[in-house]
Motif scaffolding. Structure first.
Motif, PDB file in Angstrom:
ATOM      1  N   ARG A 105       0.579  -1.130  -0.170  1.00  0.00           N
ATOM      2  CA  ARG A 105       0.133  -0.099  -0.285  1.00  0.00           C
ATOM      3  C   ARG A 105       1.071   1.090  -0.134  1.00  0.00           C
ATOM      4  N   ARG A 152     -12.182  -1.312  -8.505  1.00  0.00           N
ATOM      5  CA  ARG A 152     -10.616   0.068  -8.655  1.00  0.00           C
ATOM      6  C   ARG A 152     -11.370   0.672  -9.972  1.00  0.00           C
ATOM      7  N   PRO A 196      -1.489   3.631  -3.542  1.00  0.00           N
ATOM      8  CA  PRO A 196      -2.709   3.197  -4.415  1.00  0.00           C
ATOM      9  C   PRO A 196      -2.829   5.155  -5.478  1.00  0.00           C
TER      10      PRO A 196
END
Length: 245
Positions: A105, A152, A196
């Motif tokens: 992440r 996403r 992200p």
């Protein structure tokens, strides 16, 4: 990057790879008692010889158009000291244990290996004493990527009025993503290791190919429209892409 027509997939490749036109001869190079198989690959757009040491101990030499295979082999031989150092680095990266630093992440985290589990950040994953820590964590992350990345990508597509034919997650070894001529997008599961916003850039890059199936100036203008911060994302990938294994 290569301009292609609609029937050819367009790919966002990893920083150490080059689009391969065709693979040819295999050779070997012995360094410090280890024999490294050499895979020669020609690439019409390459401007210089490029050498990469893979996790399985191969030497991949990209040969520019018009250059000789013999020149590529000589280049690899001249880089013997670098190959030895790089192989040691690759081994250190690919063998995970207590204290290994890994990206997840977008954060560089330290692994903590327990008796029956491995902890990385706030995540604790069951891992037996005889199991490969890297394989266990990667399987866990790949499952997360399969759940998260397609939705996403489709959400980003919807925001910009785009409709990919499909979105799938793969264990790609030479690209972060690809868009086929039929509008099918594939994403590398390692996007979950990125920040992200960088992962979003990879998805938007591939979505941009739905409008511009090439890497022309018009394509990069489309990328700039979809993702104004794309240059920052590219810089992160160049700086840390090799660390996502």
């Amino acid at each position: 990057m290569t301009e292609v027509h609609y029937h050819v997939s367009v790919q966002l490749r990893l920083p150490w790879s080059a689009p391969v036109r065709r693979a040819s001869a295999r050779r070997e190079l012995a360094i410090d008692g280890r024999v490294f198989p050499i895979v020669i690959a020609r690439h019409r757009w390459a401007r210089r010889y490029v050498l990469r040491v893979t996790a399985d101990g191969q030497l991949r030499v990209t040969v520019p158009r018009g250059a000789s295979i013999a020149g590529g082999l000589a280049f690899a031989e001249r880089e013997a000291a670098w190959i030895a150092r790089e192989w040691a680095t690759v081994q250190a990266r690919t063998t995970w244990g207590d204290g290994t630093r890994v990206w997840y992440r977008g954060v560089l985290l330290t692994l903590s290996v327990e008796d029956v589990a491995v902890r990385v950040g706030e995540t604790r994953v069951t891992c037996g004493p005889r199991q490969d820590v890297r394989a266990v964590l990667q399987a866990h992350w790949r499952a997360a990527a399969t759940r998260e990345l397609p939705s996403r990508c489709l959400a980003l597509a919807s925001e910009h009025g785009l409709s990919p034919a499909s979105v799938r997650v793969r264990d790609q070894q030479s690209r972060w993503g690809a868009c086929s001529g039929k509008g099918a997008i594939t994403l590398n599961w390692r996007l979950v290791q990125m920040p992200p916003d960088v992962a979003d850039y990879v998805m938007l890059h591939e979505l941009a190919h739905l409008r511009q199936p090439n890497h022309s100036r018009r394509f990069w203008r489309e990328v700039d429209r979809l993702c104004p911060s794309w240059r920052d994302a590219e810089r992160w990938l160049r700086a840390h892409g090799r660390e996502l294994l």
